[in-house]
Design an enzyme around this catalytic site. Structure first.
Site, short mmCIF file in Angstrom:
data_model
loop_
_atom_site.label_atom_id
_atom_site.label_comp_id
_atom_site.label_asym_id
_atom_site.label_seq_id
_atom_site.Cartn_x
_atom_site.Cartn_y
_atom_site.Cartn_z
CD GLN A 1 -2.84 -1.13 2.39
OE1 GLN A 1 -2.54 -1.75 3.39
NE2 GLN A 1 -3.96 -0.43 2.31
CD GLU B 1 -7.62 -6.60 8.59
OE1 GLU B 1 -8.18 -6.76 7.50
OE2 GLU B 1 -7.74 -5.57 9.28
CG HIS C 1 -0.63 -6.03 5.47
ND1 HIS C 1 -0.78 -5.31 6.63
CD2 HIS C 1 -1.72 -5.73 4.72
CE1 HIS C 1 -1.90 -4.60 6.58
NE2 HIS C 1 -2.49 -4.84 5.41
CD GLU D 1 -4.74 -2.29 9.96
OE1 GLU D 1 -5.73 -1.85 9.34
OE2 GLU D 1 -3.97 -3.16 9.51
CE1 TYR E 1 -9.04 -1.22 10.45
CE2 TYR E 1 -9.28 1.11 9.99
CZ TYR E 1 -8.54 -0.04 9.93
OH TYR E 1 -7.30 -0.02 9.35
CD GLU F 1 -8.44 0.78 2.18
OE1 GLU F 1 -7.32 0.93 2.66
OE2 GLU F 1 -9.27 -0.02 2.62
CD1 TRP F 2 -6.52 -2.86 1.26
CD2 TRP F 2 -4.97 -3.87 0.01
NE1 TRP F 2 -5.46 -3.20 2.08
CE2 TRP F 2 -4.50 -3.82 1.34
CE3 TRP F 2 -4.15 -4.48 -0.96
CZ2 TRP F 2 -3.26 -4.34 1.73
CZ3 TRP F 2 -2.91 -5.00 -0.56
CH2 TRP F 2 -2.49 -4.92 0.76
#
Ligand code: BGC
Length: 569
Positions: A112, A259, A213, A472, A390, A529-530
């Protein structure tokens, strides 16, 4: 040294199978195969194609940060918590504080932020293939240049140090170290991270490393199907060993995986772009991935201990707080299913010794039971309950009911058999769970008031002996990508309010007895962001993508001020 043998069964990316024969005979059912010597460059050319490079392409030495950039916004925007609110900026709630030793940091991830994807021998990863070929990414953006952190890390570390940040949580790109994922090691990749880690230490920032990641070396996907094959365990372990041996005495916290729910959820990978090496049914693939991930993480944990590494080692789990949408028993059960299929999938084996029964009802028909040795290996292989926490959402039973869904594998919600939403039923006004973020991050709302309950739930359910780390948390400011004036971008009220209230919620939870050890905000700066590309912004710093200049947003000052006020040391 950059040569490996690749058996091509084969697909050239995006095309139907291209059979190349160098053997005398074949049968109709067996694909024709050949054996080629293939270089890293060949992998790029065949599977990715041309990539962009940055205009800044040597390591930049930091210059002093302009003092005007370090002036916080006027306090009146975000007053302190009661009872200090009457005197903006001066107040401190004396009954709250973070525990001694608590740390705060900012985070990012290799694909990223780094860019420089072909530089110094890096091999392509699954995400290079996703962004270039196999997935629809907003505005066709890629991580080719990203925010050029590969060359700008010194300055970025200097900039976070100037804000009082204590830890930088970043990930290593596996294919910089092993361009093919296994086989030859690329020393240039190691030297790059030597310097990133040393620069952190020079600035008094704790380096925290995520080993994986999501950016799987593409070759491992092509040669055996990546996380759907048990072969991945040893390859991951060999890669992790190199990192642990090199930086075991310098890194303050290790995260074996980021994740798994997300990257295991990428399976099955899109058709037609990757060699198909698995016959595992699509619906099972994420769970095989999760199984191998747990074994790889656990073996890595014990390897690190055998190398006398004392820094904490954890898995970053993910998911939001789960509320029943109505008081019905079916919705309550839906919430339980959601915990089991999300956090519980990994947290139960790690903290309680086996998969949750609700998950096992599905997976036991195909996944092997953990052997007693495996169970022991996995149980305790995460020092912290590390959670990317989040937001929150409402959960409810499928329209057809949970039982009907469970007996119907064609139901789109099978095997989870729960549904979720962000709104209350119309009969209760249809209200959102909290203020909405950018429309391109529909999953994210400011639901900070649920955080104390969330942390209690984690503590009460999984009882992590060393406590919880929030690895996060962050917010996208609605429509930020459309703003054309720098000052409009830097004044980010929703993100500032999110951090303001999030820190308050952490303090309340701590006061109520939650063992919270540290936290890391996402993200150090705006980044890719992907599949949403650069259309949404999570950064505490704005990045001008043309000049690659960074500027602190108001929310960064807010976060730094709160930690300064409520940290004890
Ligand atoms: C991931 C990050 C991502 C962030 C915001 C987390 O799920 O670890 O890579 O950018 O959330 O979506």
């Amino acid at each position: 040294m950059r040569y490996l043998i690749l058996c091509l069964g084969l697909l050239v990316a995006g095309n139907a199978a291209t059979a190349v024969s160098n053997t005398a005979s074949s049968t109709a059912s067996a694909p024709l195969t050949t054996t080629l010597n293939i270089t890293v460059e060949d992998l790029w050319n065949i599977y990715i194609g041309p990539v962009q490079s940055a205009s800044i392409n040597t390591t930049v030495e930091p210059t002093p940060i302009p003092s005007a950039q370090l002036i916080p916004p006027p306090q009146l925007y975000y007053p302190s918590y009661l009872p200090g609110a009457q005197i903006p900026g001066l107040g401190r709630n004396e009954s709250w504080s973070f525990p001694k030793g608590f740390w705060w940091g900012v985070s990012g991830a290799s694909y990223q932020v780094e860019g420089a994807v072909k530089v110094d021998g890096r091999g392509p990863s699954l995400w290079d293939a996703f962004t270039h070929r196999a997935m629809s990414v907003a505005d066709n953006q890629t991580g080719d240049v990203a925010i050029n952190e590969y060359y700008l890390y010194k300055q970025d570390i200097q900039r976070i140090a100037a804000m009082g940040v204590q830890a930088y949580s970043f990930s290593i790109s596996w294919s910089r170290i092993f361009p093919f994922g296994n086989g030859p090691i690329n020393e240039a990749g190691l030297q790059h991270y030597d310097d990133v880690i040393n620069t952190c230490l020079e600035y008094g920032i704790q380096p925290q490393v995520t080993i994986y990641h999501w950016d799987l070396p593409l070759y491992l996907q092509l040669s055996y199907g990546g996380w759907t094959s048990p072969q991945i365990i040893d390859d991951y372990l060999a890669y992790a060993r190199v990192l642990l041996e090199r930086w075991g005495d310098k890194v303050s916290a290790w995260y074996t995986f980021n994740e798994p729910i997300s990257f295991c959820g990428e399976y099955p990978v899109p058709d037609h772009y990757f060699t198909h090496t698995t016959t595992i049914p699509a619906i099972q693939q994420p769970y095989w991935c999760g199984h191998y991930m747990l074994l790889a993480a656990a073996k890595t944990y014990h390897l690190a201990r055998s190398l006398n590494i004392t820094a904490p080692i954890s898995i970053k789990n993910s998911g939001g707080y789960k509320l029943p949408r109505t008081a019905s028993p079916a919705d309550t059960l839906a919430v339980q299913r959601a915990w089991a299929f999300n956090e519980g999938w990994f947290a139960n084996p790690l903290f309680l010794g086996d998969y949750p029964p609700l998950l096992k009802n599905f997976t036991s028909s195909f996944l092997p039971e953990f052997t007693p040795e495996e169970r022991t290996l996995i149980h305790g292989a995460s020092d912290y309950f590390a959670h990317d926490a989040y937001t929150a959402a409402y959960y409810m039973a499928p329209d057809s009911g949970i039982e009907a869904c469970l007996s119907d594998p064609s139901n789109s919600l099978y095997p989870k058999c729960y549904n979720s939403t962000y709104t209350l039923p119309d009969s209760e006004g249809g209200w959102l769970i909290g203020p909405a973020s950018d429309p391109n991050t529909r999953w994210l709302h400011k639901a900070t008031e649920w955080l104390p309950a969330f942390l209690h739930y984690i503590q009460d359910t999984w009882n992590p002996p060393n406590g919880i780390v929030i690895t996060e948390f962050g917010m996208t400011e609605p429509f930020e990508a459309y703003k054309t004036k720098r000052e409009d971008v830097l004044t980010d009220p929703l993100r500032s309010a999110y951090y303001h209230d999030y820190v308050q919620a952490m303090l309340m939870a701590v006061a109520e007895g939650v063992k919270l050890v540290g936290c890391s905000a996402w993200s150090i700066a705006d980044n890719l962001e992907w599949t949403a590309g650069f259309t949404v912004k999570f950064g505490l710093q704005y990045v001008n993508l043309t000049t690659q200049e960074r500027f602190y947003k108001a929310s960064f000052f807010e976060l730094a001020r709160l930690f300064k006020t409520y940290m004890q040391d």
